[in-house]
Design a protein around this motif. Structure first.
Motif, PDB file in Angstrom:
ATOM      1  N   ASP A 182      -6.345   7.506   0.164  1.00  0.00           N
ATOM      2  CA  ASP A 182      -5.733   6.321   0.774  1.00  0.00           C
ATOM      3  C   ASP A 182      -6.885   5.466   1.308  1.00  0.00           C
ATOM      4  O   ASP A 182      -7.485   5.769   2.345  1.00  0.00           O
ATOM      5  CB  ASP A 182      -4.773   6.745   1.892  1.00  0.00           C
ATOM      6  N   LYS A 236      -5.681  -6.069   6.630  1.00  0.00           N
ATOM      7  CA  LYS A 236      -6.638  -5.307   5.829  1.00  0.00           C
ATOM      8  C   LYS A 236      -7.779  -6.223   5.350  1.00  0.00           C
ATOM      9  O   LYS A 236      -7.807  -7.390   5.677  1.00  0.00           O
ATOM     10  CB  LYS A 236      -5.921  -4.624   4.665  1.00  0.00           C
ATOM     11  N   GLY A 283       0.832  -1.201   0.000  1.00  0.00           N
ATOM     12  CA  GLY A 283       0.000   0.000   0.000  1.00  0.00           C
ATOM     13  C   GLY A 283       0.867   1.252   0.000  1.00  0.00           C
ATOM     14  O   GLY A 283       0.493   2.287  -0.579  1.00  0.00           O
ATOM     15  N   THR A 284       2.010   1.162   0.637  1.00  0.00           N
ATOM     16  CA  THR A 284       2.943   2.293   0.683  1.00  0.00           C
ATOM     17  C   THR A 284       3.496   2.579  -0.716  1.00  0.00           C
ATOM     18  O   THR A 284       3.573   3.738  -1.138  1.00  0.00           O
ATOM     19  CB  THR A 284       4.092   1.959   1.656  1.00  0.00           C
ATOM     20  N   SER A 325      -4.247  -1.369   0.292  1.00  0.00           N
ATOM     21  CA  SER A 325      -3.207  -2.219   0.866  1.00  0.00           C
ATOM     22  C   SER A 325      -3.792  -3.613   1.055  1.00  0.00           C
ATOM     23  O   SER A 325      -4.960  -3.753   1.423  1.00  0.00           O
ATOM     24  CB  SER A 325      -2.771  -1.668   2.227  1.00  0.00           C
TER      25      SER A 325
HETATM   26  C1  LIG Z   1      -1.814  -0.271   5.989  1.00  0.00           C
HETATM   27  C2  LIG Z   1      -1.877   1.145   5.589  1.00  0.00           C
HETATM   28  C3  LIG Z   1      -0.992   1.703   4.651  1.00  0.00           C
HETATM   29  C4  LIG Z   1       0.226   0.986   4.133  1.00  0.00           C
HETATM   30  O1  LIG Z   1      -0.003  -0.205   3.552  1.00  0.00           O
HETATM   31  P1  LIG Z   1       1.181  -1.296   3.447  1.00  0.00           P
HETATM   32  O2  LIG Z   1       0.603  -2.296   2.513  1.00  0.00           O
HETATM   33  O3  LIG Z   1       1.402  -1.821   4.825  1.00  0.00           O
HETATM   34  O4  LIG Z   1       2.373  -0.607   2.895  1.00  0.00           O
HETATM   35  C5  LIG Z   1      -1.186   3.010   4.261  1.00  0.00           C
HETATM   36  N1  LIG Z   1      -2.174   3.759   4.777  1.00  0.00           N
HETATM   37  C6  LIG Z   1      -3.019   3.272   5.698  1.00  0.00           C
HETATM   38  C7  LIG Z   1      -4.102   4.158   6.217  1.00  0.00           C
HETATM   39  C8  LIG Z   1      -2.894   1.961   6.152  1.00  0.00           C
HETATM   40  O5  LIG Z   1      -3.714   1.494   7.099  1.00  0.00           O
END
Ligand SMILES: *Cc1c(COP(=O)(O)O)cnc(C)c1O
Length: 388
Positions: free
Chosen positions: A160, A189, A63-64, A184
Motif C-alpha cells: 500500500d 496525497k 486507493g481503496t 491513492s
Molecule cells: C489514503 C489511503 C488509502 C485509501 O485511499 P483512498 O483513495 O482514500 O481510497 C489507503 N491506504 C492508505 C495508507 C492511505 O493513506
C-alpha cells in the motif's frame, strides 16, 4: 496557485497543489469525445508505470478500490488470513474483509512504525495467503527482508503505497519489490485526481484479472469494443464498477510531471522540522533507514516517553486553537469500533503500535507550504510543549 494561504490563517496538515496546466488538461478532456475509460486513463496508467518502473497499471476510482483489486487478484477468499500493519488507514485492512478473509495484525518497529519483518514471521500460519504492507508516512518498508519472507513462504506481497509515490529504497520504487502496489490520488496525497487510485504489477495474469474486476468482471471495455466494432461482451466473474474518468486521469497525469519537485519541497520542510525538534528531549523522532529516499507524505512528530496520550491531546488542542491543522495518523486499525465489535484483531498484540499511537501528532506538510508557515508551526509547537 489559487489559494495563497495567509501566514496567520489555518494551516491544514496536507493539501493539493493545482495550477493552470492542470486545469487546462481537465478542460481539454471535457471538450473531447471520451469522458471515461478513454485515452487519458491509458495515458495515466502508462505515466505511472514509467515513473515507478513497473509494466502494468490499472487506474481505478480510489486507493481503496486499488487495494480491493489487489487482494482479489491475489485470490484471497473466506477462511484466508492476510497479515497487515496496524498503523495505517483502515482501508489497508478493510480490503481483506471485503473478500471475507481475516486481517492478522503484525506489530511495527519502534523506530519507523513500519511493519516488522520479524513480527510478520511470527504470524504466518498455514492459512496465511498474502501480506499487505504500508509505506507509512512515505518511508518505504524493509522490502529486502519482506521479499525474502514472501519468497520463502510463497506469499504475494501487496504494498500500500498511498503515502510513498516518489519514494525509493536503494534507488527503486516500492512497486519494484512488491507483487502488486497500490496508490491513492486523494487530495491530501502526493498527486491528486480528486478521488482515484491505481494498482501496478509486473504479473500479466494479475493485470488481466484486475482490469476485469474494475469493470464488473467484463472481458472487454467500451473503447476496445468501439475500435473493434463489436457489441458482444461477456461477464466472466463478479466484479465492481471501480472505473475512473478521463478528466480525473488528465489531472493526475499533469500533476505527476511536477511530483519530483514537490517531493524535494516536502524534504526541505521535513528538514526544517528535524532541525527544530531533533535535538530536544521532549521529542523522539521517527528514523529514516539507510538507502531510503523519503517521500514525506506525513510529518509525524513523536513525543518522548515522559509524555502520554493526555499530553498529546493537550498539545493537539493547543495547536488547533492556534489554527495549526495537526492530526493523528493512525489509531491502530484493530481499535476501530467495527473491528472491536466483530472481534477482528482483538487478539493482536502490537505494543509498539500502541505506544506510538499515544504520542504521535502529524504536523502540516505539503508542497505549497511556505517557510513562514513552517516556522509558525515550529514556534507554536515549541511554545505549547513548554506549557504541558
Ligand atoms: C489514503 C489511503 C488509502 C485509501 O485511499 P483512498 O483513495 O482514500 O481510497 C489507503 N491506504 C492508505 C495508507 C492511505 O493513506
Amino acid at each position: 496557485m489559487f489559494t495563497v494561504t495567509d501566514a496567520s490563517g489555518f494551516i491544514p496538515y496536507g493539501r493539493q497543489n493545482i495550477d493552470h496546466d492542470d486545469i487546462e488538461a481537465v478542460v481539454e478532456v471535457l471538450q473531447s469525445d471520451w469522458l471515461t475509460t478513454g485515452p487519458k486513463v491509458a495515458m495515466f496508467e502508462h505515466d505511472v508505470c514509467n515513473f515507478v518502473g513497473v509494466s502494468h497499471g490499472i487506474a481505478v476510482s480510489s486507493g481503496t478500490a486499488a487495494l480491493h483489486c489487489a487482494v482479489n487478484a491475489a485470490g484471497i477468499k473466506a477462511g484466508d488470513e492476510v497479515i497487515v500493519s496496524p498503523i495505517t488507514f483502515a482501508a489497508s485492512a478493510n480490503c481483506v474483509l471485503y473478500q471475507g478473509a481475516k486481517p492478522v495484525f503484525a506489530d511495527v518497529t519502534y523506530d519507523t512504525l513500519l511493519i516488522s519483518p520479524e513480527e510478520i514471521e511470527k504470524k504466518i500460519t498455514s492459512k496465511t495467503k498474502a501480506i499487505v504492507v504500508v509505506d507509512y508516512a512515505g518511508h518505504p518498508c524493509d522490502y529486502v527482508s519482506l521479499r525474502q519472507i514472501c519468497d520463502t513462504h510463497g506469499l504475494p506481497l501487496i504494498a500500500d503505497c498511498a503515502h510513498s509515490l516518489g519514494a525509493t529504497l536503494h534507488q527503486q520504487s516500492s512497486a519494484k519489490y512488491a507483487d502488486m502496489a497500490t496508490y491513492s490520488f486523494h487530495p491530501v496525497k502526493h498527486i491528486t485526481s480528486g478521488e482515484g487510485g491505481m494498482v501496478v504489477t509486473n504479473n500479466d495474469e494479475a493485470e488481466k484479472k484486475m482490469r476485469r474486476f474494475r469493470n464488473h468482471g467484463i472481458d472487454t471495455d467500451p473503447m476496445q469494443r468501439a475500435k473493434d466494432s463489436v457489441w458482444m461482451y461477456s461477464m466472466l466473474e463478479l466484479g465492481y464498477n471501480y472505473r475512473i474518468s478521463d478528466f480525473q486521469c488528465a489531472l493526475a497525469s499533469s500533476q505527476l510531471t511536477k511530483l519530483n519537485h514537490w517531493i524535494l519541497r516536502r524534504q526541505e520542510i521535513a528538514g526544517m522540522y528535524g532541525a527544530a525538534f531533533g535535538q530536544r528531549q521532549e521529542f523522539e523522532l521517527l528514523k529514516t533507514m539507510e538507502g531510503v529516499n523519503h517521500a514525506h507524505h506525513l510529518y509525524v512528530l513523536r513525543l518522548s516517553r515522559q509524555f502520554n496520550s493526555s499530553h498529546r491531546q493537550q498539545l493537539f488542542d493547543a495547536l488547533r486553537q492556534k489554527q495549526i491543522g495537526v492530526n493523528v495518523h493512525y489509531v491502530p486499525v484493530y481499535r476501530h469500533d467495527y473491528y472491536q465489535r466483530n472481534s477482528i484483531g482483538s487478539d493482536a498484540k502490537c505494543p509498539n503500535a500502541e505506544a506510538a499511537f499515544e504520542r504521535i501528532l502529524s504536523l502540516p506538510i505539503y508542497s505549497i507550504m511556505t517557510d513562514t508557515q513552517v516556522q509558525r508551526v515550529i514556534d507554536e509547537v515549541l511554545d505549547s510543549i513548554e506549557k504541558l
